[in-house]
Scaffold this active site. Structure first.
Site, PDB file in Angstrom:
ATOM      1  N   HIS A 183       0.849  -1.190   0.000  1.00  0.00           N
ATOM      2  CA  HIS A 183       0.000   0.000   0.000  1.00  0.00           C
ATOM      3  C   HIS A 183       0.887   1.244   0.000  1.00  0.00           C
ATOM      4  CE1 HIS A 183      -2.673   3.035   1.918  1.00  0.00           C
ATOM      5  NE2 HIS A 183      -3.607   2.418   1.214  1.00  0.00           N
ATOM      6  N   THR A 185       1.301   3.583   1.872  1.00  0.00           N
ATOM      7  CA  THR A 185       1.869   4.007   3.151  1.00  0.00           C
ATOM      8  C   THR A 185       3.040   3.140   3.599  1.00  0.00           C
ATOM      9  OG1 THR A 185       0.238   2.629   4.299  1.00  0.00           O
ATOM     10  CG2 THR A 185      -0.311   4.964   3.991  1.00  0.00           C
ATOM     11  N   LYS A 186       3.371   2.109   2.839  1.00  0.00           N
ATOM     12  CA  LYS A 186       4.416   1.175   3.257  1.00  0.00           C
ATOM     13  C   LYS A 186       5.794   1.604   2.750  1.00  0.00           C
ATOM     14  CE  LYS A 186       1.364  -1.412   5.334  1.00  0.00           C
ATOM     15  NZ  LYS A 186       0.150  -0.628   5.121  1.00  0.00           N
ATOM     16  N   ASN A 187       6.828   0.879   3.162  1.00  0.00           N
ATOM     17  CA  ASN A 187       8.199   1.219   2.748  1.00  0.00           C
ATOM     18  C   ASN A 187       8.360   1.124   1.239  1.00  0.00           C
ATOM     19  OD1 ASN A 187       8.173   0.440   5.545  1.00  0.00           O
ATOM     20  ND2 ASN A 187      10.403   0.311   5.502  1.00  0.00           N
TER      21      ASN A 187
END
Length: 380
Positions: A183, A185-187
């Site tokens: 997603h 928002t992930k790294n």
């Protein structure tokens, strides 16, 4: 406004998307899907990886692979995203919520053991902020009681656990199955997107079938059967090549991304350390068995009211922090069919934990401003 999150392009994302389109195949299991799967299997030693459209889909696949049925019990931390529980509730399982550790949001193995019954089938450890749960203790419990372990590793890419004998393994390679998220928002991001790691070879073939709508289509395309049909439960879990093309460009730059994120994480840790020393907030603590993948940076305030005031203060300075999960044991859905239960540590993190802006393109000046304003709030 300094946003909480900001998606980014670091390499050949757009070129690879164009390449995928020109290849004549943008549905699932094309060249970039296979490249991503190979990357994860090689770098993190997952025995088998299947890309999915989301971490939620990967969890739902795991629930089917565990043969979860009505009457089974599944142990899940209360402090987690709804998908950790919902994937198993969809199979008819009773969700048994367990508290976090007192000093970090990860599930407490002592509390897990208290809640194991003859009906327990699965434990779902969630590696909050990419920091490992105590997997050695959890796997010992699973072996003792013959339980499946499904790691919710949504936030845990490129993070590791060290066992007492010195063995170091990537998160997601320890349980029977693991679900990851890409997603925005992930790294490592692809907008949406996820991955299921299958760590037991006896489930390789069935995982492919479940991912292909319950058909043996993958075996057909490999020439292993002369036709394919409906052979099991399943759904449409394959990601588009567009998702995988974007993701693969990110994977090519994972070392650069992780280096920058760690710099941001440790700058927050240093810049806010005085507040912890003075007792205003608690900062993240990395257990000796865990590594830090710099997925997020959070602080834990002393009270709900103080966190609310801090959020309002920072927003007035054009900084956008956000709180995180609401304890699932207090959700409307759970309380509609279950009595209220006391899970104090989870409730504490629900009320007091605050996530700070964290993304690859966060500048030094922006981060300096955030740190200065948080210090200013408390010193005033």
């Amino acid at each position: 406004m300094i946003p909480f999150n900001k998606p980014f392009i670091i390499g050949k994302e757009l070129a690879y998307i164009e390449e995928a389109v020109k290849s004549g195949k943008i549905s699932g299991d094309g060249i970039f899907t296979k490249k991503c799967q190979h990357f994860f299997e090689q770098k993190y030693h997952f025995p088998k990886v299947l890309m999915t459209t989301s971490c939620t889909d990967a969890l739902e696949m795991a629930a089917i692979l565990c043969n979860v049925e009505p009457g089974d019990e599944v142990i899940v931390p209360s402090y987690t995203f709804v998908s950790s529980a919902n994937a198993f509730a969809l199979r008819g399982a009773k969700i048994v919520f367990v508290d976090s550790c007192h000093d970090n949001p990860n599930i407490d193995p002592v509390e897990i053991e208290k809640h194991i019954t003859e009906k327990t089938k699965v434990i779902v450890p969630v590696h909050y902020a990419g920091i490992a749960c105590d997997m050695e203790k959890i796997m010992e419990l699973a072996q003792k009681h013959n339980l499946f372990v499904v790691e919710d590793a949504a936030q845990a890419i490129d993070s590791y656990y060290t066992f007492s004998d010195g063995t170091k393994k990537a998160l997601g390679s320890i349980g029977h199955f693991a679900a990851f998220s890409f997603h925005e928002t992930k790294n490592i991001i692809a907008g949406e997107g996820g991955m299921l790691a299958i760590n037991d070879p006896q489930y390789f073939d069935r995982a492919e079938v479940i991912r292909e709508k319950g058909t043996n289509r993958s075996a057909f395309f490999r020439g292993e059967v002369n036709k394919y049909g409906w052979v099991d439960l399943g759904s449409s879990f394959l990601p588009s090549e567009i998702i995988s093309a974007f993701l693969y460009a990110q994977l090519e730059n994972i070392e650069t991304i992780q280096k920058k994120r760690l710099e941001i994480w440790y700058k927050y840790q240093k810049g806010l350390s005085t507040l912890q020393e003075q007792g205003f907030v608690s900062l993240p603590d990395i257990p000796s068995y865990a590594t830090n993948n710099a997925h997020m940076y959070y602080i834990v305030c002393r009270s709900y009211d103080e966190r609310t005031q801090l959020i309002q203060y920072l927003k007035a300075q054009d900084i956008h922090p956000v709180f995180h999960y609401l304890s699932l044991n207090k959700s409307d859905f759970f309380l509609a069919n279950n009595p209220e239960i006391d899970i104090p540590n989870s409730d504490h993190f629900t009320d007091c934990l605050l996530r700070l802006p964290f993304y690859y393109e966060l500048s030094d000046n922006e981060q300096n401003t955030i740190i200065e304003q948080i210090n200013s709030f408390f010193t005033k």
